[in-house]
Write a protein that holds these residues in place. Structure first.
Motif, PDB file in Angstrom:
ATOM      1  N   GLU A 196       0.806  -1.218   0.000  1.00 53.67           N
ATOM      2  CA  GLU A 196       0.000   0.000   0.000  1.00 53.67           C
ATOM      3  C   GLU A 196       0.843   1.273   0.000  1.00 53.67           C
ATOM      4  O   GLU A 196       0.279   2.364  -0.123  1.00 53.67           O
ATOM      5  CB  GLU A 196      -0.938  -0.003   1.207  1.00 53.67           C
ATOM      6  CG  GLU A 196      -2.045  -1.043   1.104  1.00 53.67           C
ATOM      7  CD  GLU A 196      -2.873  -1.139   2.372  1.00 53.67           C
ATOM      8  OE1 GLU A 196      -2.462  -0.509   3.380  1.00 53.67           O
ATOM      9  OE2 GLU A 196      -3.908  -1.837   2.367  1.00 53.67           O
ATOM     10  N   ARG A 252      -7.645   0.146  -4.290  1.00 47.39           N
ATOM     11  CA  ARG A 252      -8.121  -0.867  -3.361  1.00 47.39           C
ATOM     12  C   ARG A 252      -8.518  -2.146  -4.081  1.00 47.39           C
ATOM     13  O   ARG A 252      -8.476  -3.237  -3.496  1.00 47.39           O
ATOM     14  CB  ARG A 252      -9.320  -0.334  -2.568  1.00 47.39           C
ATOM     15  CG  ARG A 252      -9.064   0.981  -1.831  1.00 47.39           C
ATOM     16  CD  ARG A 252      -7.888   0.869  -0.886  1.00 47.39           C
ATOM     17  NE  ARG A 252      -8.058  -0.222   0.070  1.00 47.39           N
ATOM     18  CZ  ARG A 252      -7.113  -0.637   0.900  1.00 47.39           C
ATOM     19  NH1 ARG A 252      -5.912  -0.075   0.859  1.00 47.39           N
ATOM     20  NH2 ARG A 252      -7.344  -1.622   1.741  1.00 47.39           N
ATOM     21  N   VAL A 275      -5.295  -4.196  -4.428  1.00 51.69           N
ATOM     22  CA  VAL A 275      -4.919  -4.740  -3.122  1.00 51.69           C
ATOM     23  C   VAL A 275      -5.863  -5.869  -2.718  1.00 51.69           C
ATOM     24  O   VAL A 275      -5.431  -6.873  -2.124  1.00 51.69           O
ATOM     25  CB  VAL A 275      -4.935  -3.613  -2.066  1.00 51.69           C
ATOM     26  CG1 VAL A 275      -4.634  -4.161  -0.682  1.00 51.69           C
ATOM     27  CG2 VAL A 275      -3.933  -2.528  -2.430  1.00 51.69           C
TER      28      VAL A 275
END
Length: 499
Positions: free
Chosen positions: A227, A233, A236
């Motif tokens: 990150e 997102r 991730v």
């Protein structure tokens, strides 16, 4: 002359005449220069893997190079159907199938429809990673190395995401990292190590290996490190799905709390990201701020080779590295990590230390004190057993037939020892001990000589024995401090013996 051999074409002649042909006539249309070659195509630099990239990934690479601390919040749209098709073509065709049992040829029967469906599921968030199939391969030491074989669709998505992330991290990774990177191999790591040793003053080599690295990577730390640069997102979330997918062995699915499966397409990149922040940046900073001499670093995956000019730097770095890895749930392998002396005189120095260690023996009967090997000149010197007077002086009693006077001529009662517990032996006993014990010895050198100690430990002898110990409080102290020649030294010994 136009269009002749070995002649350049001139500018194109304007055919349109001037509209106003009055006086003075208007300027005619200007001539236009001819084209010098093909029209310039859009610049899309090639990736390190020798494959073309889209203009979007090239812009990502440029932004990562110019802004080292910027996070990328929009990356998933680069995972297009075309990139998925390229990722499918980059996979090995004869690779083993995962838990789904689908091979490369089976997936290619209806490739376009399959890729379109996979692309839609990835972007709307309904894509689910499947567990890895557990397989074992033998290791050189006889143990088994666990591998995780991902399903084919997982391989395709992982390869596409790796291509996007490489555009960022290939601009961040340092030059001494060689493992699992495009256009870098173990041969390049060996070449870099050879050049570093040749160009720098390297006398000590730290060969370090991280114990069970791929199996002990902390998921929490890995996601936090990712990150730093990846702010999307959705990307991730994909990485978290691959880490938490688990493994299937003997039909049973087991959850994975740590580590990345060896054999997965994304595992090498995740391992490099982890060690980039855990080791590479830290080691580069340590080299600039802590090292007192030359220092070279070469890392291939979890195998680390660090060269030092000074032994003190190598030992400090080793200790600091162990603490650094422990912070991120990693440990050094105790058997594979070692400090090696390196250089022109390394072999001779190691041979000398080995011979010294082999010569250490326990002085049984003399307090268990070790005895170092004698020098060559001492080994050739014949052993001279001291007389009764030296034995009596060492034991702390007057010699036989003595009148009860000490070395300074003072009367002593019969049977009284010359010293209650002298910190150092007398000069005559000292000469005898110097002949019987090694140069840096600390006691009787051989339990087979009871003449000196009678089978028990004698008084302690300092490591560095002074040539003439000063007798404090005597009128001869100042005279004994003066250096004497060999003849004067022998005369002093004879005078003391005759006293």
């Amino acid at each position: 002359m136009m269009h002749d051999r070995e002649k350049s074409d001139p500018s194109i002649v304007a055919r349109k005449p001037a509209n106003n042909d009055g006086r003075p006539s208007a300027e005619p249309v200007e001539r236009r220069g001819g084209a010098e070659g093909k029209a310039r195509q859009p610049s899309t630099l090639r990736t390190p893997s020798r494959d073309g990239v889209t203009a979007g990934l090239e812009r990502v690479r440029t932004a990562a190079r110019l802004r080292k601390k910027e996070g990328f919040t929009a990356l998933l749209h680069h995972v297009s159907i075309d990139l998925l098709r390229q990722a499918y073509s980059w996979l090995k065709r004869d690779a083993a199938a995962g838990v789904d049992g689908v091979t490369w040829d089976d997936y290619g029967t209806d490739l376009d429809r399959r890729l379109a469906d996979l692309h839609a599921r990835v972007h709307r968030g309904s894509y689910r990673a499947q567990p890895s199939q557990r397989r074992y391969i033998p290791k050189p030491d006889g143990r088994q190395r666990p591998l995780g074989i991902a399903a084919l669709e997982d391989k395709i998505v992982q390869r596409a995401v790796v291509e996007v992330l490489n555009a960022i991290y290939e601009e961040d990774f340092l030059g001494f990292s060689y493992g699992f990177r495009p256009k870098r191999s173990q041969h390049d790591a060996l070449d870099a190590l050879a050049v570093g040793i040749d160009k720098c003053a390297v006398s000590w080599i730290l060969d370090a290996d991280i114990a069970g690295f791929f199996d002990t990577i902390s998921h929490e730390w890995l996601l936090r490190l990712v990150e730093h640069r990846i702010g999307d997102r959705r990307v991730v979330r994909l990485i978290r799905k691959w880490l938490k997918a688990g493994v299937m062995e003997d039909g049973q699915v087991a959850a994975t709390e740590a580590g990345t499966p060896q054999g997965a397409v994304v595992s090498p990149l995740l391992a490099n990201i982890y060690l980039h922040y855990v080791f590479d940046l830290w080691a580069e900073r340590w080299r600039r701020r802590e090292a007192s001499g030359d220092m070279i670093i070469v890392r291939y995956a979890d195998d680390i080779v660090v060269g030092f000019q000074h032994q003190a730097d190598a030992q400090r770095f080793w200790a600091a590295l162990a603490q650094r890895l422990a912070t991120f749930a990693l440990t050094l392998h105790p058997d594979k990590t070692r400090l090696i002396e390196f250089g022109r005189l390394a072999a001779a120095n190691r041979a000398g230390r080995t011979a010294g260690r082999a010569g250490l023996v326990a002085a049984a009967g003399c307090g268990g004190l070790p005895r170092l090997p004698r020098r060559a000149d001492q080994q050739r010197r014949p052993v001279r057993v001291p007389g009764d007077r030296a034995v009596a002086l060492v034991a702390g009693a007057p010699p036989p037939g003595s009148t009860g006077q000490d070395l300074m001529g003072r009367n002593q009662p019969a049977g009284r020892p010359l010293a209650s517990d002298p910190p150092h032996p007398s000069s005559l006993a000292e000469s005898a001990l110097r002949r019987q014990t090694p140069e840096v010895g600390a006691g009787c050198g051989n339990a087979a000589r009871p003449v000196l100690c009678g089978g028990r430990a004698v008084m302690r002898v300092p490591t560095a024995i002074p040539e003439f110990p000063v007798l404090h409080g005597s009128r001869h102290a100042e005279r004994l401090r003066r250096p004497r020649t060999g003849i004067q030294h022998d005369q002093v010994i004879r005078d003391r013996a005759a006293a």
